[in-house]
Every structure is written in structure tokens, then in C-alpha cells.
Design a protein around this motif. Structure first.
Motif, PDB file in Angstrom:
ATOM      1  N   ASP A  25     -33.268  76.038 -87.335  1.00 19.69           N
ATOM      2  CA  ASP A  25     -33.366  74.878 -86.453  1.00 19.69           C
ATOM      3  C   ASP A  25     -34.604  75.050 -85.581  1.00 19.69           C
ATOM      4  O   ASP A  25     -34.577  75.800 -84.590  1.00 19.69           O
ATOM      5  CB  ASP A  25     -32.108  74.776 -85.592  1.00 19.69           C
ATOM      6  CG  ASP A  25     -32.115  73.556 -84.668  1.00 19.69           C
ATOM      7  OD1 ASP A  25     -33.175  72.897 -84.553  1.00 19.69           O
ATOM      8  OD2 ASP A  25     -31.074  73.275 -84.054  1.00 19.69           O
ATOM      9  N   GLU A  27     -36.025  73.132 -83.427  1.00 22.15           N
ATOM     10  CA  GLU A  27     -35.841  72.688 -82.051  1.00 22.15           C
ATOM     11  C   GLU A  27     -35.152  73.761 -81.229  1.00 22.15           C
ATOM     12  O   GLU A  27     -35.538  74.047 -80.089  1.00 22.15           O
ATOM     13  CB  GLU A  27     -35.030  71.395 -82.020  1.00 22.15           C
ATOM     14  CG  GLU A  27     -34.897  70.811 -80.614  1.00 22.15           C
ATOM     15  CD  GLU A  27     -34.197  69.460 -80.604  1.00 22.15           C
ATOM     16  OE1 GLU A  27     -34.232  68.802 -79.542  1.00 22.15           O
ATOM     17  OE2 GLU A  27     -33.629  69.077 -81.651  1.00 22.15           O
ATOM     18  N   ALA A  28     -34.141  74.405 -81.808  1.00 23.97           N
ATOM     19  CA  ALA A  28     -33.446  75.485 -81.106  1.00 23.97           C
ATOM     20  C   ALA A  28     -34.353  76.699 -80.939  1.00 23.97           C
ATOM     21  O   ALA A  28     -34.303  77.385 -79.910  1.00 23.97           O
ATOM     22  CB  ALA A  28     -32.178  75.867 -81.866  1.00 23.97           C
ATOM     23  N   VAL A  30     -37.589  76.729 -80.521  1.00 21.63           N
ATOM     24  CA  VAL A  30     -38.485  76.458 -79.396  1.00 21.63           C
ATOM     25  C   VAL A  30     -37.720  76.506 -78.076  1.00 21.63           C
ATOM     26  O   VAL A  30     -38.204  77.060 -77.079  1.00 21.63           O
ATOM     27  CB  VAL A  30     -39.182  75.098 -79.584  1.00 21.63           C
ATOM     28  CG1 VAL A  30     -39.939  74.705 -78.325  1.00 21.63           C
ATOM     29  CG2 VAL A  30     -40.113  75.132 -80.785  1.00 21.63           C
ATOM     30  N   ALA A  31     -36.526  75.931 -78.056  1.00 24.10           N
ATOM     31  CA  ALA A  31     -35.723  75.934 -76.828  1.00 24.10           C
ATOM     32  C   ALA A  31     -35.426  77.362 -76.381  1.00 24.10           C
ATOM     33  O   ALA A  31     -35.453  77.664 -75.181  1.00 24.10           O
ATOM     34  CB  ALA A  31     -34.428  75.164 -77.045  1.00 24.10           C
ATOM     35  N   ASP A  32     -35.135  78.249 -77.341  1.00 25.42           N
ATOM     36  CA  ASP A  32     -34.881  79.645 -76.995  1.00 25.42           C
ATOM     37  C   ASP A  32     -36.132  80.287 -76.395  1.00 25.42           C
ATOM     38  O   ASP A  32     -36.051  81.058 -75.428  1.00 25.42           O
ATOM     39  CB  ASP A  32     -34.441  80.425 -78.233  1.00 25.42           C
ATOM     40  CG  ASP A  32     -33.043  80.052 -78.693  1.00 25.42           C
ATOM     41  OD1 ASP A  32     -32.297  79.445 -77.903  1.00 25.42           O
ATOM     42  OD2 ASP A  32     -32.696  80.368 -79.854  1.00 25.42           O
ATOM     43  N   VAL A  34     -38.575  78.798 -74.771  1.00 26.20           N
ATOM     44  CA  VAL A  34     -38.772  78.237 -73.430  1.00 26.20           C
ATOM     45  C   VAL A  34     -37.791  78.872 -72.443  1.00 26.20           C
ATOM     46  O   VAL A  34     -38.154  79.228 -71.313  1.00 26.20           O
ATOM     47  CB  VAL A  34     -38.619  76.712 -73.458  1.00 26.20           C
ATOM     48  CG1 VAL A  34     -38.612  76.142 -72.050  1.00 26.20           C
ATOM     49  CG2 VAL A  34     -39.740  76.083 -74.279  1.00 26.20           C
ATOM     50  N   ALA A  35     -36.536  79.032 -72.875  1.00 29.55           N
ATOM     51  CA  ALA A  35     -35.534  79.627 -71.997  1.00 29.55           C
ATOM     52  C   ALA A  35     -35.894  81.068 -71.639  1.00 29.55           C
ATOM     53  O   ALA A  35     -35.510  81.566 -70.573  1.00 29.55           O
ATOM     54  CB  ALA A  35     -34.164  79.581 -72.664  1.00 29.55           C
ATOM     55  N   THR A  73     -41.823  73.015 -86.014  1.00 30.78           N
ATOM     56  CA  THR A  73     -41.889  73.891 -84.844  1.00 30.78           C
ATOM     57  C   THR A  73     -43.023  73.465 -83.927  1.00 30.78           C
ATOM     58  O   THR A  73     -42.875  73.439 -82.695  1.00 30.78           O
ATOM     59  CB  THR A  73     -42.068  75.351 -85.284  1.00 30.78           C
ATOM     60  OG1 THR A  73     -41.021  75.724 -86.188  1.00 30.78           O
ATOM     61  CG2 THR A  73     -42.036  76.286 -84.085  1.00 30.78           C
ATOM     62  N   HIS A  76     -41.895  70.271 -81.950  1.00 31.54           N
ATOM     63  CA  HIS A  76     -40.957  70.525 -80.852  1.00 31.54           C
ATOM     64  C   HIS A  76     -41.609  71.356 -79.746  1.00 31.54           C
ATOM     65  O   HIS A  76     -41.316  71.150 -78.557  1.00 31.54           O
ATOM     66  CB  HIS A  76     -39.705  71.230 -81.385  1.00 31.54           C
ATOM     67  CG  HIS A  76     -38.826  70.348 -82.205  1.00 31.54           C
ATOM     68  ND1 HIS A  76     -38.102  69.306 -81.656  1.00 31.54           N
ATOM     69  CD2 HIS A  76     -38.559  70.332 -83.542  1.00 31.54           C
ATOM     70  CE1 HIS A  76     -37.417  68.691 -82.610  1.00 31.54           C
ATOM     71  NE2 HIS A  76     -37.679  69.292 -83.764  1.00 31.54           N
ATOM     72  N   ARG A  79     -43.763  69.158 -77.580  1.00 33.59           N
ATOM     73  CA  ARG A  79     -42.924  68.302 -76.746  1.00 33.59           C
ATOM     74  C   ARG A  79     -42.436  69.055 -75.506  1.00 33.59           C
ATOM     75  O   ARG A  79     -42.224  68.449 -74.447  1.00 33.59           O
ATOM     76  CB  ARG A  79     -41.725  67.807 -77.570  1.00 33.59           C
ATOM     77  CG  ARG A  79     -40.861  66.768 -76.866  1.00 33.59           C
ATOM     78  CD  ARG A  79     -39.840  66.170 -77.814  1.00 33.59           C
ATOM     79  NE  ARG A  79     -38.968  67.171 -78.389  1.00 33.59           N
ATOM     80  CZ  ARG A  79     -37.867  67.649 -77.794  1.00 33.59           C
ATOM     81  NH1 ARG A  79     -37.520  67.176 -76.594  1.00 33.59           N
ATOM     82  NH2 ARG A  79     -37.118  68.547 -78.374  1.00 33.59           N
ATOM     83  N   ARG A  80     -42.299  70.381 -75.624  1.00 29.25           N
ATOM     84  CA  ARG A  80     -41.848  71.192 -74.496  1.00 29.25           C
ATOM     85  C   ARG A  80     -43.013  71.844 -73.731  1.00 29.25           C
ATOM     86  O   ARG A  80     -42.792  72.667 -72.843  1.00 29.25           O
ATOM     87  CB  ARG A  80     -40.898  72.302 -74.997  1.00 29.25           C
ATOM     88  CG  ARG A  80     -39.641  71.802 -75.691  1.00 29.25           C
ATOM     89  CD  ARG A  80     -38.704  71.100 -74.738  1.00 29.25           C
ATOM     90  NE  ARG A  80     -38.219  71.973 -73.687  1.00 29.25           N
ATOM     91  CZ  ARG A  80     -37.081  72.677 -73.756  1.00 29.25           C
ATOM     92  NH1 ARG A  80     -36.318  72.591 -74.846  1.00 29.25           N
ATOM     93  NH2 ARG A  80     -36.691  73.426 -72.740  1.00 29.25           N
TER      94      ARG A  80
END
Length: 584
Positions: A25, A27-28, A30-32, A34-35, A73, A76, A79-80
Motif C-alpha cells: 500500500d 499510501e500507507a 508514505v504515511a508511515d 511521515v509519521a 509512491t 502520495h 501530496r504529503r
């Protein structure tokens, strides 16, 4: 002119296995990132394994790929607000390619293709580098808005083919890289080899946009290309990267594996966090390289990665920008034969808590003090010069000998009138005065005969700022404190920027920016004779910057009108800001 890549950078590199592409995933992913505090991701792209639907036969598309993983990737990440470096690896290829394209691959002395980790090494002068690789770059640039390219294991492989034999490997790679940079612009170019084997390092720094270096610190090192094992590697590479490109922080690659050859097992989180903080304290941009996705089978270091990068994100205003020059320049010779001498001097200066910069040999002009390990070839300096391992005369082995300390002030500083010496010693030409005169080894070292003659001894071990013996290497390998104290005595006229009673287990790194002095504190405490695995909190100590009028613990700690800060407890890492004016 400052831009995004001038920092601060907090990068992360998911070292994904081929099978990780299945059902991934983006999106996930990239989210990880960023987190965890990252603002840069190094994402698998092309080369011998391709992570997007390439049309080129010279790239093997990952058989587990079920989407355009690179493209998604990037989408996303942008976008972040995260920049993406497309990871490329053109160093190797598959044995089954050899029958159709034998000229793609490097040859050993016997004419057979050479291998690394079971794959064939590619030939720099063959069609894979010279024809196929440009096609890969054009295909990626034509499809995606990549922010840059990151080349892994980037080198000219040793090759005995008629095309490669006459090449100067370092110069050839610089010329190729410079042309590659023009091709990918305005995307940035980052090239990486963990040992920079065969590189012209200053030339490569000029040909690329960011310096990248490995400082991975596993318990068991790479068995094929062993990396050094010393605790200050992250500090060295950060400082050296700043010497090569003062305008931009170097990416310091920090793998999470506990054992390199068994890379799926992760090292303790605090061990990795210690290297992250150390790299940042010395001006680098830490880049943890996590096995698999950012949700790996062994997740133990991920909490430390997140805590560390998030801490650095809160310090972004502190870590950005360039620092003022220090009074001491420590030259890092380009010849790796003198690397151990350099590292011992580096460690001694850190432990003496004296302000110093690492510089290329031609970059020491303007520094009041210059230290050069090994023969000072290419040195440009106008300050007071200290040359160690000064290989300027006949060489001999003096293991078992002594250096007799003649100067009374030096004897008081060292607490002894003799220094043990071993290894190489060079007799300086036309040097009869000086100090630390050599007392030759005795053939009979039995206790009954191990006295020193009263005669003044042989040639000097210190004359005119030259030390013709390996004080740095001996300090690195033996840790004898008198060698560090001797260096400190030679630099006694240098005014320390920081005064502290912090224990030796705390690395204190100071950087000045105008009226502000930033003091980085890194907790190095670990059990004796065991690798660093966990932070051991250090009890209270004071830090003072003479001339300061205000001090604050960053990012949002208490502020006081004082030149002294009391650290009640140092768990892992802290930054203090001292200034003679208002704090911002």
C-alpha cells in the motif's frame, strides 16, 4: 543559495524485498514515513530489479509487482510534502543475461565474469552502463516527477576487459557522473558506495548534488566489503560530508541490521538512535535504512527511528544552515592508508572537546591551526601546522621503545617523563632539536634489564610541529590517554568554546553561528567492553559558554540569563543554545 536540499533533511529508506511489492500500500508506506518524521524517502526504482512497469529488457520488472509502485509512491509522497529519491542499482546483473550480452559484465584476471552476492558485476565501459542505463533514466524522467536519483553501490567495478584496463577509475566515474547530473537536472543526483571504492571523493562531491555515506553499525560487519568498526563512524562521515559539500548536509545511511549477512534481524533501537543523533550533531542528515516496508517482520528499531527523527524535526531550525569555521582544521587524507591515523586524531579532538572542522587537504586556508595525518600532500594551509605520522625520512619499527619527555611543562601535562611507542617511526631529516627523543627498544625486555639509559636518546619524536610516529593510529587502537593529552598540550593555545564537567561518556559538539553557540550533547555511555545497545542515563553536569548571556534547552526548554546550563539528566541527546544576545 539555500534550497530544500540545504536542509534540514530527515530521510528514510525502505529496503524492500521483491516480495514486499505484492499487495504493498504506497499510501500507507508514505504515511508511515511521515509519521516517523521523514521529509525525504528513498524509493526503489530501477536497475537490475525494476519497481515500475518498464518497457526495457535491461531492467527485470519485479515479478511480484501488481501496480506501478514507484509512480504511486511518488504521487502520495508529493501530496504529503515529501521529496522522493528514486533508488537505482546498475552495479549488477543476472547470470542468464550473460549469454546474450557478455560485454555488459566485468571480467576478472582469468577472463571470467566477476560476481557479488551471486550476481554478475556490470562493466563500466560496456553496454549496460553506456547504453542501457541512459535509457532507464530517460524512461523514468519521461513518466514521473522524481525529485532526484539515488544510486546504490555506485562504482567502476575492477575489470580486465580491453576497454577498462586503460581507464583511471576515479576520473572516469567523475566524468560519467557529471554527464549524468546534466541529464537528470533539475532533479538532484546522489551517488553512494559504502566504502567509496575507487572514487575520487572531491571530484564525485562536485559532480553530484548531495554527498551520501554509510555509517551502518551492525554487530557483525559486511563479510564481502567490510566496513570499519568504530563508534564514531557516523560523526566522521557527517563531518567529512560537510567538508566535501559545506552548503548541504550529507545523507548518512544507517542500516538497521544487527548482522549484515543475516540482515533480517534488527539491531537494538537505542543503538540506531545513538548513530542518528551523532550524525545530526556533526552536521549530517540521518537516513535510517529499514528492512522491508516500514512495517517489517522485526519492528523493534522503528520506535527509536520515529522518536529520533521526530526529535530532529522539532529541531529543524537549529540543524539547518552552515556553521562558522572552527579554529582547528583536521585534514582527512584522500589516501586510505592514513585513515586510521586520521580516526585516532578525530577521536582525540572530540574527547578533548576542542572546536574543529574536518577539511579536505586543500581546504585548510584561513584556519589558525591545521592538523594533517600522514605526508601533507596537496596541503594548502597558512596556520600553525601539526603533522602526525610525518613520513618524511627513513622508517623503522620501534615497538618496545620509548619517547623521553624533556620539556618540564609537557611532563607536567602528561604526568610522566616517558611515553611508550610502537610501530613505525620516521627519522626526520636535519632534525636534531625538539623533544620526545627516541629511546630505542631493548632486545632484552626481562624486568631485570628494562631500565632506560640516562643518555638523551635518539632522534626527536616532536620537532617543529612534526610527530614522526603514529600517534593517531595508536590512540585509535590502544586508547592510551597520554597520546590524547599530548595532542591537547600541543593545542593548549586554542580556547575551548565550551567548559563542562560532563563525564567522558558524553560527546560534546559545539557549533557557532554568529553570536549563538549550539552545544550538542550525545550520551555514549555503555557497559565496558560490550557494544552499545541501550542508553544509560548520565547524572547531572554543567555546561558553560564563556561570554554568553542567555541559554536555553532546545527546542522549547527553559531559558535563563546565564552563561551556564545545568543538565540534571541526559537520557540520549540534547541541544543547548547559548548567545550573547536575545535568543530566537
Amino acid at each position: 543559495m539555500a534550497d530544500f536540499w540545504s536542509g534540514p533533511l530527515r530521510a528514510i529508506q525502505p529496503l524492500m524485498r521483491a516480495i514486499d511489492a505484492r499487495g504493498c500500500d504506497p499510501e500507507a508506506l508514505v504515511a508511515d514515513a511521515v509519521a516517523m518524521g521523514a521529509n525525504v524517502m528513498i524509493v526503489n526504482g530501477g536497475g537490475f530489479l525494476c519497481w515500475y512497469p518498464s518497457q526495457l529488457a535491461s531492467q527485470r520488472v519485479n515479478p511480484y509487482l501488481d501496480q506501478d509502485l514507484l509512480g504511486e509512491t511518488i504521487r502520495h509522497a508529493h501530496r504529503r510534502g515529501v521529496r522522493v529519491l528514486c533508488r537505482m542499482d546498475i552495479s549488477k546483473g543476472y547470470p542468464e543475461w550473460f549469454a546474450e550480452h557478455p560485454e555488459w559484465f566485468a571480467r576478472g584476471p582469468d577472463g571470467a565474469p566477476t560476481t557479488t552476492w551471486g550476481l554478475l558485476d556490470t562493466c563500466f565501459s560496456g553496454g549496460y552502463w553506456q547504453r542501457e542505463h541512459p535509457r532507464m533514466v530517460e524512461e523514468i524522467l519521461g513518466r514521473y516527477e522524481v525529485d532526484g536519483f539515488f544510486y546504490n553501490y555506485y562504482r567502476v567495478a575492477r575489470c580486465t576487459c580491453p576497454r577498462c584496463l586503460p581507464l583511471d577509475r576515479g576520473q572516469a566515474l567523475v566524468a560519467y557522473t557529471s554527464a549524468l547530473r546534466d541529464r537528470v537536472h533539475p532533479a538532484v543526483l546522489v551517488c553512494y558506495h559504502h566504502l567509496r571504492e575507487g572514487w575520487d571523493e572531491p571530484g564525485m562531491a562536485a559532480a553530484t548534488d548531495l554527498v551520501a555515506a554509510q555509517a551502518t553499525n551492525p554487530f557483525s560487519v559486511n563479510p564481502v566489503d567490510p566496513q570499519p568498526r568504530w563508534a564514531r563512524w557516523a560523526a566522521e562521515e557527517a563531518a567529512w560530508g560537510r567538508a566535501l559539500r559545506p552548503d548541504r548536509p550529507p545523507l548518512i545511511i544507517l542500516g538497521v541490521s544487527a548482522v549484515f549477512a543475516s540482515r533480517r534481524m534488527a539491531q537494538p533501537g537505542d543503538r540506531l538512535a545513538h548513530d542518528i543523533f551523532t550524525a545530526a550533531a556533526f552536521g549530517g542528515a540521518p537516513c535510517p535504512a529499514v528492512n522491508g516496508t516500514l512495517r517489517p517482520e522485526d519492528p523493534r528499531p522503528l520506535g527509536a527511528v520515529a522518536r529520533s527523527l521526530t526529535r530532529l524535526r522539532r529541531l529543524k531550525g537549529v540543524l539547518a544552515g552552515r556553521s562558522d569555521p572552527s579554529p582547528i582544521a583536521l585534514c582527512r587524507p584522500l589516501d586510505p592508508a592514513w585513515r586510521a591515523e586520521f580516526r585516532g586524531l578525530f577521536a582525540a579532538l572530540v574527547e578533548l572537546r576542542l572546536p574543529f572542522d574536518v577539511v579536505v587537504p586543500g581546504g585548510a586556508l584561513g584556519y589558525p591551526w591545521v592538523i594533517h595525518p600522514g605526508p601533507p600532500r596537496g596541503l594548502a594551509a597558512d596556520g600553525r601546522l601539526i603533522v602526525t605520522a610525518a613520513a618524511l625520512g627513513p622508517e623503522r619499527d620501534v615497538t618496545g621503545g620509548y619517547l623521553r619527555v624533556g620539556d618540564a611543562g609537557l611532563r607536567q601535562a602528561l604526568g610522566t617523563d616517558v611515553l611508550a611507542v610502537e610501530g613505525r617511526f620516521w627519522t626526520l631529516p636535519a632534525a636534531t632539536d625538539g623533544d620526545l627523543h627516541l629511546v630505542a627498544p631493548r632486545i632484552n625486555n626481562a624486568p631485570e634489564f628494562a631500565w632506560l639509559d640516562a643518555a638523551p636518546g635518539g632522534p626527536p619524536g616532536l620537532a617543529g610541529g612534526r610527530l614522526p610516529w603514529e600517534i593517531g593510529r595508536l590512540y585509535l587502537e590502544r586508547g592510551i590517554p597520554e597520546y590524547r593529552q599530548l595532542l591537547g598540550a600541543l593545542l593548549a593555545e586554542v580556547t575551548p568554546w565550551v567548559q563542562t564537567d560532563a563525564p567522558p561518556a558524553v560527546t560534546v559538539r559545539a557549533a557557532r553561528r554568529g553570536p549563538t553557540t549550539l552545544v550538542h550533547l550525545v550520551n555514549d555511555a555503555s557497559p565496558a567492553d560490550r557494544p552499545f545497545t541501550a542508553f544509560s542515563p548520565v547524572a547531572g553536569f554543567s555546561v558553560r559558554v564563556p561570554g554568553a548571556t542567555r541559554v536555553r534547552a532546545l527546542p522549547r526548554g527553559r531559558e535563563a540569563e546565564s552563561d551556564t546550563f545545568r543538565v540534571t539528566r541526559l537520557d540520549d541527546y540534547a541541544v543547548l543554545a547559548f548567545t550573547a544576545g536575545p535568543l530566537s
